[in-house]
Design a protein around this motif. Sequence first.
Motif, PDB file in Angstrom:
ATOM      1  N   GLU A 116       0.515  -1.575  -0.074  1.00  0.00           N
ATOM      2  CA  GLU A 116       0.276  -0.313  -0.279  1.00  0.00           C
ATOM      3  C   GLU A 116       0.739   1.382   0.191  1.00  0.00           C
ATOM      4  N   SER A 117       1.977   1.023   0.535  1.00  0.00           N
ATOM      5  CA  SER A 117       2.782   2.370   0.854  1.00  0.00           C
ATOM      6  C   SER A 117       4.005   2.406  -0.978  1.00  0.00           C
ATOM      7  N   ALA A 118       3.957   1.465  -1.377  1.00  0.00           N
ATOM      8  CA  ALA A 118       4.652   1.221  -2.201  1.00  0.00           C
ATOM      9  C   ALA A 118       5.373   2.205  -3.412  1.00  0.00           C
ATOM     10  N   PHE A 119       6.173   3.201  -4.330  1.00  0.00           N
ATOM     11  CA  PHE A 119       5.752   3.525  -5.510  1.00  0.00           C
ATOM     12  C   PHE A 119       4.923   3.452  -6.216  1.00  0.00           C
ATOM     13  N   ALA A 120       4.845   2.640  -6.715  1.00  0.00           N
ATOM     14  CA  ALA A 120       4.060   1.570  -8.318  1.00  0.00           C
ATOM     15  C   ALA A 120       4.320   0.013  -8.038  1.00  0.00           C
ATOM     16  N   ILE A 121       3.065  -0.746  -8.009  1.00  0.00           N
ATOM     17  CA  ILE A 121       2.690  -2.541  -8.242  1.00  0.00           C
ATOM     18  C   ILE A 121       2.225  -2.715 -10.075  1.00  0.00           C
ATOM     19  N   VAL A 122       3.630  -4.087 -10.080  1.00  0.00           N
ATOM     20  CA  VAL A 122       3.270  -4.398 -11.577  1.00  0.00           C
ATOM     21  C   VAL A 122       2.093  -5.428 -10.882  1.00  0.00           C
ATOM     22  N   GLN A 123       0.916  -5.970 -11.837  1.00  0.00           N
ATOM     23  CA  GLN A 123       0.393  -7.082 -11.960  1.00  0.00           C
ATOM     24  C   GLN A 123       0.401  -7.833 -13.075  1.00  0.00           C
ATOM     25  N   THR A 124       0.786  -9.370 -12.435  1.00  0.00           N
ATOM     26  CA  THR A 124       1.003  -9.629 -13.986  1.00  0.00           C
ATOM     27  C   THR A 124       0.031 -11.047 -13.788  1.00  0.00           C
ATOM     28  N   GLY A 125       0.408 -11.630 -14.812  1.00  0.00           N
ATOM     29  CA  GLY A 125      -0.789 -12.785 -14.939  1.00  0.00           C
ATOM     30  C   GLY A 125      -0.165 -14.247 -14.270  1.00  0.00           C
ATOM     31  N   GLU A 126       0.913 -13.961 -13.110  1.00  0.00           N
ATOM     32  CA  GLU A 126       1.257 -15.163 -12.607  1.00  0.00           C
ATOM     33  C   GLU A 126       0.183 -16.307 -11.960  1.00  0.00           C
ATOM     34  N   ARG A 127       0.223 -17.028 -12.403  1.00  0.00           N
ATOM     35  CA  ARG A 127      -0.807 -18.110 -11.388  1.00  0.00           C
ATOM     36  C   ARG A 127      -0.131 -18.256 -10.380  1.00  0.00           C
ATOM     37  N   ARG A 128       0.742 -18.497 -10.203  1.00  0.00           N
ATOM     38  CA  ARG A 128       1.520 -19.513  -8.895  1.00  0.00           C
ATOM     39  C   ARG A 128       0.940 -18.901  -7.951  1.00  0.00           C
ATOM     40  N   LEU A 129       0.200 -19.600  -6.292  1.00  0.00           N
ATOM     41  CA  LEU A 129      -0.128 -18.517  -5.246  1.00  0.00           C
ATOM     42  C   LEU A 129       1.347 -18.315  -3.856  1.00  0.00           C
ATOM     43  N   TYR A 130       1.227 -17.479  -3.863  1.00  0.00           N
ATOM     44  CA  TYR A 130       2.100 -16.619  -3.077  1.00  0.00           C
ATOM     45  C   TYR A 130       3.744 -16.091  -4.207  1.00  0.00           C
ATOM     46  N   GLY A 131       2.959 -15.707  -5.720  1.00  0.00           N
ATOM     47  CA  GLY A 131       3.680 -15.226  -6.391  1.00  0.00           C
ATOM     48  C   GLY A 131       4.239 -14.248  -6.149  1.00  0.00           C
ATOM     49  N   ASN A 132       4.528 -13.456  -5.503  1.00  0.00           N
ATOM     50  CA  ASN A 132       3.774 -11.510  -4.999  1.00  0.00           C
ATOM     51  C   ASN A 132       5.550 -11.163  -4.388  1.00  0.00           C
ATOM     52  N   ILE A 133       6.136 -10.433  -4.489  1.00  0.00           N
ATOM     53  CA  ILE A 133       7.090 -10.132  -4.440  1.00  0.00           C
ATOM     54  C   ILE A 133       7.282  -8.466  -4.491  1.00  0.00           C
ATOM     55  N   LEU A 134       8.357  -7.432  -3.214  1.00  0.00           N
ATOM     56  CA  LEU A 134       8.059  -5.982  -3.071  1.00  0.00           C
ATOM     57  C   LEU A 134       9.760  -5.914  -3.250  1.00  0.00           C
ATOM     58  N   LEU A 135      10.413  -5.561  -4.401  1.00  0.00           N
ATOM     59  CA  LEU A 135      11.429  -4.544  -3.632  1.00  0.00           C
ATOM     60  C   LEU A 135      11.698  -3.411  -3.899  1.00  0.00           C
ATOM     61  N   LYS A 136      12.729  -2.373  -3.133  1.00  0.00           N
ATOM     62  CA  LYS A 136      13.332  -1.340  -2.271  1.00  0.00           C
ATOM     63  C   LYS A 136      14.254  -1.659  -3.331  1.00  0.00           C
ATOM     64  N   LYS A 137      14.664  -0.302  -3.462  1.00  0.00           N
ATOM     65  CA  LYS A 137      15.365   0.287  -5.316  1.00  0.00           C
ATOM     66  C   LYS A 137      17.031   0.878  -4.007  1.00  0.00           C
ATOM     67  N   GLY A 138      17.659   0.256  -5.117  1.00  0.00           N
ATOM     68  CA  GLY A 138      19.254   1.528  -4.460  1.00  0.00           C
ATOM     69  C   GLY A 138      19.367   2.231  -5.419  1.00  0.00           C
ATOM     70  N   ILE A 139      20.811   2.448  -5.329  1.00  0.00           N
ATOM     71  CA  ILE A 139      21.538   3.545  -6.029  1.00  0.00           C
ATOM     72  C   ILE A 139      22.806   2.283  -6.756  1.00  0.00           C
ATOM     73  N   ILE A 140      23.191   3.781  -8.180  1.00  0.00           N
ATOM     74  CA  ILE A 140      24.206   3.381  -8.800  1.00  0.00           C
ATOM     75  C   ILE A 140      25.384   3.736  -8.492  1.00  0.00           C
ATOM     76  N   ARG A 141      26.438   3.471  -8.412  1.00  0.00           N
ATOM     77  CA  ARG A 141      26.911   3.358  -7.716  1.00  0.00           C
ATOM     78  C   ARG A 141      28.901   4.755  -8.503  1.00  0.00           C
ATOM     79  N   PRO A 142      28.516   5.641  -7.858  1.00  0.00           N
ATOM     80  CA  PRO A 142      30.187   6.040  -9.790  1.00  0.00           C
ATOM     81  C   PRO A 142      30.416   4.957 -10.066  1.00  0.00           C
ATOM     82  N   ASP A 143      31.197   3.604  -9.411  1.00  0.00           N
ATOM     83  CA  ASP A 143      32.074   2.922 -10.156  1.00  0.00           C
ATOM     84  C   ASP A 143      31.584   2.116 -10.873  1.00  0.00           C
ATOM     85  N   ALA A 144      30.025   2.293 -11.023  1.00  0.00           N
ATOM     86  CA  ALA A 144      29.707   1.086 -11.941  1.00  0.00           C
ATOM     87  C   ALA A 144      29.621   0.974 -13.337  1.00  0.00           C
TER      88      ALA A 144
END
Length: 144
Positions: A116-144
């Motif tokens: 509910e407090s996420a930036f956005a949700i991607v709703q897929t056609g995933e039919r397997r139960l518990y096919g839900n995942i939440l990702l926290k965005k990181g940073i791009i380091r200067p040396d990457a």
Amino acid sequence: MLKGIPPVLGPDLLHILRAMGHGDEIAIVDANYPAEAAGPEVVRLDGHTATDILEAILTLMPLDDFVDDAVFGMQVVGEPDKRMPVMEEFDAIVARYEPGMKLKLVERFAFYDRVESAFAIVQTGERRLYGNILLKKGIIRPDA
């Protein structure tokens, strides 16, 4: 089409990924998830699995390595220690892009609250139960 960008990542989702900042979260949810009622902007990718979308997103988006956990899944109701096969696939994909990071399972309603407090949700056609995942965005380091 663009070079190096998975074609499943259309303009709406690319805009979201680019607009997200460090620490923002994006949910990839299955076909059963009540995404439209959750609140954040929803991008629908009904013809794709959650694992395919996770793989595509992680080709572009770093995960947050400033926190203990940056990848969250939903615990199986009544069996909090059980890991469904889709969760093992999530872990394998995350490990390819972010070695050392693993899926942390959280209680069902705690997962809903995070989404509910996420930036956005991607709703897929995933039919397997518990096919839900939440990702926290990181940073791009200067040396990457």
